[in-house]
Design a protein around this motif. Sequence first.
Motif, PDB file in Angstrom:
ATOM      1  N   LEU A   1      11.614   0.327  11.963  1.00 34.97           N
ATOM      2  CA  LEU A   1      10.448   1.171  11.686  1.00 34.97           C
ATOM      3  C   LEU A   1       9.690   1.479  12.979  1.00 34.97           C
ATOM      4  O   LEU A   1       9.156   2.584  13.147  1.00 34.97           O
ATOM      5  CB  LEU A   1       9.532   0.482  10.677  1.00 34.97           C
ATOM      6  CG  LEU A   1      10.118   0.361   9.259  1.00 34.97           C
ATOM      7  CD1 LEU A   1       9.181  -0.449   8.366  1.00 34.97           C
ATOM      8  CD2 LEU A   1      10.364   1.738   8.650  1.00 34.97           C
ATOM      9  N   ARG A   2       9.664   0.512  13.892  1.00 35.88           N
ATOM     10  CA  ARG A   2       9.051   0.763  15.205  1.00 35.88           C
ATOM     11  C   ARG A   2       9.827   1.851  15.937  1.00 35.88           C
ATOM     12  O   ARG A   2       9.232   2.741  16.580  1.00 35.88           O
ATOM     13  CB  ARG A   2       9.057  -0.530  16.021  1.00 35.88           C
ATOM     14  CG  ARG A   2       8.720  -0.366  17.503  1.00 35.88           C
ATOM     15  CD  ARG A   2       8.775  -1.711  18.223  1.00 35.88           C
ATOM     16  NE  ARG A   2       8.659  -1.546  19.660  1.00 35.88           N
ATOM     17  CZ  ARG A   2       9.696  -1.406  20.487  1.00 35.88           C
ATOM     18  NH1 ARG A   2      10.921  -1.378  19.991  1.00 35.88           N
ATOM     19  NH2 ARG A   2       9.495  -1.290  21.785  1.00 35.88           N
ATOM     20  N   LEU A   3      11.160   1.797  15.842  1.00 32.81           N
ATOM     21  CA  LEU A   3      11.992   2.831  16.459  1.00 32.81           C
ATOM     22  C   LEU A   3      11.640   4.210  15.910  1.00 32.81           C
ATOM     23  O   LEU A   3      11.450   5.165  16.676  1.00 32.81           O
ATOM     24  CB  LEU A   3      13.464   2.509  16.201  1.00 32.81           C
ATOM     25  CG  LEU A   3      14.471   3.636  16.462  1.00 32.81           C
ATOM     26  CD1 LEU A   3      14.542   3.947  17.953  1.00 32.81           C
ATOM     27  CD2 LEU A   3      15.846   3.271  15.929  1.00 32.81           C
ATOM     28  N   LEU A   4      11.547   4.326  14.585  1.00 34.29           N
ATOM     29  CA  LEU A   4      11.227   5.626  13.989  1.00 34.29           C
ATOM     30  C   LEU A   4       9.840   6.096  14.381  1.00 34.29           C
ATOM     31  O   LEU A   4       9.628   7.292  14.634  1.00 34.29           O
ATOM     32  CB  LEU A   4      11.355   5.534  12.465  1.00 34.29           C
ATOM     33  CG  LEU A   4      12.777   5.335  11.922  1.00 34.29           C
ATOM     34  CD1 LEU A   4      12.746   5.243  10.404  1.00 34.29           C
ATOM     35  CD2 LEU A   4      13.685   6.471  12.368  1.00 34.29           C
ATOM     36  N   ARG A   5       8.898   5.176  14.417  1.00 37.27           N
ATOM     37  CA  ARG A   5       7.531   5.581  14.791  1.00 37.27           C
ATOM     38  C   ARG A   5       7.509   6.129  16.209  1.00 37.27           C
ATOM     39  O   ARG A   5       6.855   7.145  16.490  1.00 37.27           O
ATOM     40  CB  ARG A   5       6.592   4.384  14.675  1.00 37.27           C
ATOM     41  CG  ARG A   5       5.134   4.709  15.058  1.00 37.27           C
ATOM     42  CD  ARG A   5       4.243   3.489  14.979  1.00 37.27           C
ATOM     43  NE  ARG A   5       4.649   2.453  15.911  1.00 37.27           N
ATOM     44  CZ  ARG A   5       4.318   2.435  17.204  1.00 37.27           C
ATOM     45  NH1 ARG A   5       3.610   3.431  17.725  1.00 37.27           N
ATOM     46  NH2 ARG A   5       4.705   1.450  17.988  1.00 37.27           N
ATOM     47  N   ARG A   6       8.212   5.499  17.124  1.00 37.35           N
ATOM     48  CA  ARG A   6       8.162   5.919  18.517  1.00 37.35           C
ATOM     49  C   ARG A   6       8.972   7.187  18.787  1.00 37.35           C
ATOM     50  O   ARG A   6       8.619   7.976  19.662  1.00 37.35           O
ATOM     51  CB  ARG A   6       8.672   4.782  19.422  1.00 37.35           C
ATOM     52  CG  ARG A   6       7.808   3.529  19.369  1.00 37.35           C
ATOM     53  CD  ARG A   6       8.123   2.568  20.500  1.00 37.35           C
ATOM     54  NE  ARG A   6       7.822   3.162  21.803  1.00 37.35           N
ATOM     55  CZ  ARG A   6       7.935   2.493  22.952  1.00 37.35           C
ATOM     56  NH1 ARG A   6       8.360   1.241  22.945  1.00 37.35           N
ATOM     57  NH2 ARG A   6       7.656   3.080  24.099  1.00 37.35           N
ATOM     58  N   VAL A   7      10.055   7.392  18.023  1.00 43.25           N
ATOM     59  CA  VAL A   7      10.934   8.527  18.310  1.00 43.25           C
ATOM     60  C   VAL A   7      10.577   9.762  17.486  1.00 43.25           C
ATOM     61  O   VAL A   7      10.575  10.878  18.013  1.00 43.25           O
ATOM     62  CB  VAL A   7      12.411   8.123  18.068  1.00 43.25           C
ATOM     63  CG1 VAL A   7      13.325   9.339  18.176  1.00 43.25           C
ATOM     64  CG2 VAL A   7      12.830   7.047  19.051  1.00 43.25           C
TER      65      VAL A   7
END
Length: 502
Positions: free
Chosen positions: A439-445
Amino acid sequence: MSVGDFLLVAVLAVPALAAAAVAATPHDRAARVVGTVAAALTLLATLPLAADRDGGWFGHGDSAPAVRPWHRLDLPWVPGLDLRFQLGVDGISWPLVVLTALLTLLCCGYTLWQVPAGGSGRALVALLLVIEVGIVGTFLALDLVLFFVFFEVVLLPMYAVIAGWGGPDRRRAAGKFALYTLFGSVLLLVGVFVVVAAAGTADVVALSGGGGLSRGTQLAAFTLLAIAFAVKSPLWPLHSWLPDAHTQAPTVGSVILAGVLLKMGTYGLIRIAVGVAPEGARWAAPVLGMLAVAAILVGSLVCLAQTELKRLIAYSSVGHMGFVLLGVATLTATGLQAALIGNIAHGVITGLLFFLAGAVKDRTHTGDLADLAGLRETAPRLAGLLGFAAIASLGLPGLAGFWGEAFAVVAAVQVGGALWTTLAVLAAFGGALTAAYLLRLLRRVTHGRPSPAVASLRPGVARAELAAWAPLVLLALAVGLAPTLVLGVAEAPVAALVEVLP
């Protein structure tokens, strides 16, 4: 020769002959077309292998099980050493054979649209087909020496793919991959020698269930084989070759590496290490379980700190394969089923993730998460597919990633006792960390204001890309909604394997 025997030969002969034909074809694009057609024929040949199945692997009392694959080819190979060219397929190996053929086809087809820098597309496709021969042969081999030969076929072609078409640090990554794999290969060879010398046969059928091996021999053999397969899986702390290899490999190399090459280790652990040395497996199960949970936690924590897209996905494989190994370590039907469906789910989902990561890097020329913000604003289709793959990877119910992780935790709870209950709790916590870093990956990308690298992206997705990605999206949905596609065919051989465990 029966139809089944013919198909067993075809799934190896077609890509092998095609690799030679591709290498001999002077025109680069024509060679890539030939390779793609051959990969498609190989996939078609794998599907009927399950059509006439009438059983699985059946055990009889306390004796070694009478192994009865769906189809079996048994021919003389080295008569002086009593080695035979034995191939067979059952519910444990068939899903992996189909997955290998599918991913090879998608990768060969992908090269028709785009060839990575570094060499000719003709050479790359030829190497992919040779890798397919090695991986499929590993899943089909029913002779230990033949298994070792196919296991080693993959090494040099994959080294060449990473070193020839990889990123700027490709040679170091390829060398690290080769050194670790050679270390595992030496242990595998010694383990095979210990078993064959003690049993007097390399026949996996006869050796299944222990094959009359003494307890001491089984303990030594399992230790050697388990470490060898742990390198390939990879199991912490023997995993450090994986992130570098994934990060530097071209997109198609990463897809094959994560999608099926890692499964050679987990398949070997189930079929060879546990199947041939069950007493050794029972003895080492607690240690294997602890290392598996360590892989889950370490992989997840490292992913939380990662700032590079492909490296994050690579480390996520360490955690996901930890769940597979935890399932194997329980030595229960539930755990082994978890490992088998986890293998397939990881191959499908992580293959899709690496395809998407490659597409993002090709468009933006960077993998730094800080430079990829706002993807959904400029390339919503690409961002949507990345979101789907990430959610599937974190184990959302209804998608393929859920079953393997959930069943592995349930299997550890079923074993019971303070150790396995603690391992189950820690693994479940690792699953929560998996959700956190994805979810951190999706938020940042995908969220936020588009970064300069993302702002100029074209919004569409090429048809060739959709053709490569769509089968994996559909499979992630199909296996998630109907897990019996994998679990159903593996039920009989798993039950027989559990029956002979001490």
